[in-house]
Design a protein around this motif. Structure first.
Motif, PDB file in Angstrom:
ATOM      1  N   ILE A  99      53.230 175.123  19.838  1.00  0.00           N
ATOM      2  CA  ILE A  99      54.071 176.008  20.660  1.00  0.00           C
ATOM      3  C   ILE A  99      53.329 177.307  20.972  1.00  0.00           C
ATOM      4  CG2 ILE A  99      56.286 177.220  20.800  1.00  0.00           C
ATOM      5  CD1 ILE A  99      56.477 174.101  20.733  1.00  0.00           C
ATOM      6  N   ARG A 100      52.772 177.937  19.954  1.00  0.00           N
ATOM      7  CA  ARG A 100      52.044 179.196  20.149  1.00  0.00           C
ATOM      8  C   ARG A 100      50.627 178.978  20.655  1.00  0.00           C
ATOM      9  NH1 ARG A 100      53.559 181.933  14.407  1.00  0.00           N
ATOM     10  NH2 ARG A 100      53.664 179.739  13.818  1.00  0.00           N
ATOM     11  N   LYS A 101      50.186 177.706  20.643  1.00  0.00           N
ATOM     12  CA  LYS A 101      48.862 177.326  21.120  1.00  0.00           C
ATOM     13  C   LYS A 101      47.746 178.096  20.412  1.00  0.00           C
ATOM     14  CE  LYS A 101      50.311 175.812  25.729  1.00  0.00           C
ATOM     15  NZ  LYS A 101      51.699 175.677  25.441  1.00  0.00           N
ATOM     16  N   LYS A 102      47.856 178.177  19.084  1.00  0.00           N
ATOM     17  CA  LYS A 102      46.818 178.832  18.291  1.00  0.00           C
ATOM     18  C   LYS A 102      46.909 178.354  16.851  1.00  0.00           C
ATOM     19  CE  LYS A 102      49.453 182.957  17.001  1.00  0.00           C
ATOM     20  NZ  LYS A 102      49.497 184.413  17.017  1.00  0.00           N
ATOM     21  N   PHE A 103      45.839 178.577  16.104  1.00  0.00           N
ATOM     22  CA  PHE A 103      45.833 178.279  14.681  1.00  0.00           C
ATOM     23  C   PHE A 103      46.512 179.425  13.933  1.00  0.00           C
ATOM     24  CE2 PHE A 103      42.521 175.341  15.963  1.00  0.00           C
ATOM     25  CZ  PHE A 103      42.756 174.260  15.128  1.00  0.00           C
ATOM     26  N   VAL A 104      47.328 179.073  12.952  1.00  0.00           N
ATOM     27  CA  VAL A 104      48.002 180.056  12.109  1.00  0.00           C
ATOM     28  C   VAL A 104      47.739 179.695  10.649  1.00  0.00           C
ATOM     29  CG1 VAL A 104      49.790 180.703  13.785  1.00  0.00           C
ATOM     30  CG2 VAL A 104      50.186 178.770  12.262  1.00  0.00           C
ATOM     31  N   ILE A 105      47.679 180.717   9.801  1.00  0.00           N
ATOM     32  CA  ILE A 105      47.403 180.497   8.373  1.00  0.00           C
ATOM     33  C   ILE A 105      48.456 179.552   7.794  1.00  0.00           C
ATOM     34  CG2 ILE A 105      47.210 181.600   6.102  1.00  0.00           C
ATOM     35  CD1 ILE A 105      44.935 182.336   7.945  1.00  0.00           C
ATOM     36  N   CYS A 119      58.963 170.803  11.261  1.00  0.00           N
ATOM     37  CA  CYS A 119      60.237 170.882  11.976  1.00  0.00           C
ATOM     38  C   CYS A 119      60.022 170.867  13.492  1.00  0.00           C
ATOM     39  CB  CYS A 119      60.980 172.146  11.534  1.00  0.00           C
ATOM     40  SG  CYS A 119      62.693 172.148  12.058  1.00  0.00           S
ATOM     41  N   VAL A 120      59.019 171.592  13.966  1.00  0.00           N
ATOM     42  CA  VAL A 120      58.707 171.592  15.402  1.00  0.00           C
ATOM     43  C   VAL A 120      58.369 170.179  15.869  1.00  0.00           C
ATOM     44  CG1 VAL A 120      56.981 172.324  17.114  1.00  0.00           C
ATOM     45  CG2 VAL A 120      58.014 174.012  15.587  1.00  0.00           C
ATOM     46  N   GLN A 121      57.537 169.474  15.103  1.00  0.00           N
ATOM     47  CA  GLN A 121      57.176 168.103  15.479  1.00  0.00           C
ATOM     48  C   GLN A 121      58.396 167.180  15.434  1.00  0.00           C
ATOM     49  OE1 GLN A 121      54.275 167.272  16.882  1.00  0.00           O
ATOM     50  NE2 GLN A 121      53.819 169.461  16.665  1.00  0.00           N
ATOM     51  N   TYR A 122      59.244 167.367  14.441  1.00  0.00           N
ATOM     52  CA  TYR A 122      60.481 166.583  14.347  1.00  0.00           C
ATOM     53  C   TYR A 122      61.340 166.798  15.595  1.00  0.00           C
ATOM     54  CZ  TYR A 122      65.173 165.278  12.788  1.00  0.00           C
ATOM     55  OH  TYR A 122      66.427 164.728  12.711  1.00  0.00           O
ATOM     56  N   LEU A 123      61.503 168.061  15.991  1.00  0.00           N
ATOM     57  CA  LEU A 123      62.339 168.373  17.152  1.00  0.00           C
ATOM     58  C   LEU A 123      61.767 167.763  18.430  1.00  0.00           C
ATOM     59  CD1 LEU A 123      63.108 172.080  16.251  1.00  0.00           C
ATOM     60  CD2 LEU A 123      64.738 170.175  16.232  1.00  0.00           C
ATOM     61  N   MET A 124      60.445 167.763  18.567  1.00  0.00           N
ATOM     62  CA  MET A 124      59.828 167.217  19.778  1.00  0.00           C
ATOM     63  C   MET A 124      59.734 165.691  19.733  1.00  0.00           C
ATOM     64  SD  MET A 124      56.858 169.998  20.860  1.00  0.00           S
ATOM     65  CE  MET A 124      55.779 169.540  19.529  1.00  0.00           C
ATOM     66  N   GLN A 125      59.189 165.156  18.635  1.00  0.00           N
ATOM     67  CA  GLN A 125      58.883 163.729  18.595  1.00  0.00           C
ATOM     68  C   GLN A 125      60.077 162.851  18.245  1.00  0.00           C
ATOM     69  OE1 GLN A 125      55.209 162.575  16.619  1.00  0.00           O
ATOM     70  NE2 GLN A 125      54.402 164.646  16.868  1.00  0.00           N
ATOM     71  N   VAL A 126      60.979 163.345  17.403  1.00  0.00           N
ATOM     72  CA  VAL A 126      62.120 162.527  16.971  1.00  0.00           C
ATOM     73  C   VAL A 126      63.363 162.841  17.804  1.00  0.00           C
ATOM     74  CG1 VAL A 126      63.640 161.961  15.033  1.00  0.00           C
ATOM     75  CG2 VAL A 126      61.195 162.299  14.636  1.00  0.00           C
ATOM     76  N   LYS A 127      63.645 164.134  17.984  1.00  0.00           N
ATOM     77  CA  LYS A 127      64.873 164.530  18.684  1.00  0.00           C
ATOM     78  C   LYS A 127      64.678 164.652  20.191  1.00  0.00           C
ATOM     79  CE  LYS A 127      68.014 164.864  16.454  1.00  0.00           C
ATOM     80  NZ  LYS A 127      68.853 163.715  16.048  1.00  0.00           N
ATOM     81  N   GLY A 128      63.435 164.652  20.663  1.00  0.00           N
ATOM     82  CA  GLY A 128      63.158 164.606  22.097  1.00  0.00           C
ATOM     83  C   GLY A 128      63.217 165.938  22.837  1.00  0.00           C
ATOM     84  N   TYR A 129      63.188 167.055  22.130  1.00  0.00           N
ATOM     85  CA  TYR A 129      63.241 168.353  22.810  1.00  0.00           C
ATOM     86  C   TYR A 129      61.890 168.658  23.447  1.00  0.00           C
ATOM     87  CZ  TYR A 129      67.774 169.166  20.748  1.00  0.00           C
ATOM     88  OH  TYR A 129      69.102 169.052  20.419  1.00  0.00           O
TER      89      TYR A 129
END
Length: 148
Positions: free
Chosen positions: A26-32, A43-53
């Protein structure tokens, strides 16, 4: 990092100065990579890949003002009209989800007016639908899919 109660997703990692970072789509960068960030990225991947957002409707780690205090939400999903559909509060796996966690997300929602709330520590997930007229939330088994 420890296994979480999410499906397995593939992530991009980077090691710099003995600190591991994870790529945030989402932020298009590496974060610690901290324990809470591990939960947030799952959670972000779950929302996109499983829930289709769609990625374009998801926002991560932005500031909001609640009662004149600066706060940061973890994840917000917008409706196509710009209103807020879901707020997600992520905690590290070792943090127990308590009433104060729900109080925190409810305070955020006084400003954001989301229809749904999700609280997770990666191991336990709680989902609520707001009932604005009765001024409370109802627990659900899951948040709805994007096209529901």
């Amino acid at each position: 990092m420890q296994d979480l109660n999410f499906p397995k997703f593939s992530f991009r990692f980077k090691n710099s100065e003995n600190k591991i970072s994870i790529f945030d789509d989402i932020r298009k960068k590496f974060v610690i990579l901290q324990p809470e960030e591990w939960v947030r990225q799952h959670c972000v991947q779950y929302l996109m890949q499983v829930k289709g957002y769609p990625k374009s409707l998801i926002n991560v780690e932005k500031e909001l003002i609640v009662n004149d205090l600066r706060k940061r939400y973890d994840i917000v999903i917008f409706n196509p009209d710009g209103s807020i559909h879901v707020i997600v509060e992520c905690k590290a796996p070792k943090i127990k989800i308590t009433q104060s966690t729900f109080d925190q997300i409810a305070r955020y929602n006084l400003t954001l007016n989301a229809s749904y709330l999700m609280v997770t520590n990666g191991l336990n997930h709680y989902y609520c639908q707001m009932d604005f007229e009765a001024e409370h939330y109802n627990f659900l088994q899951d948040i709805p899919n994007y096209n529901a």
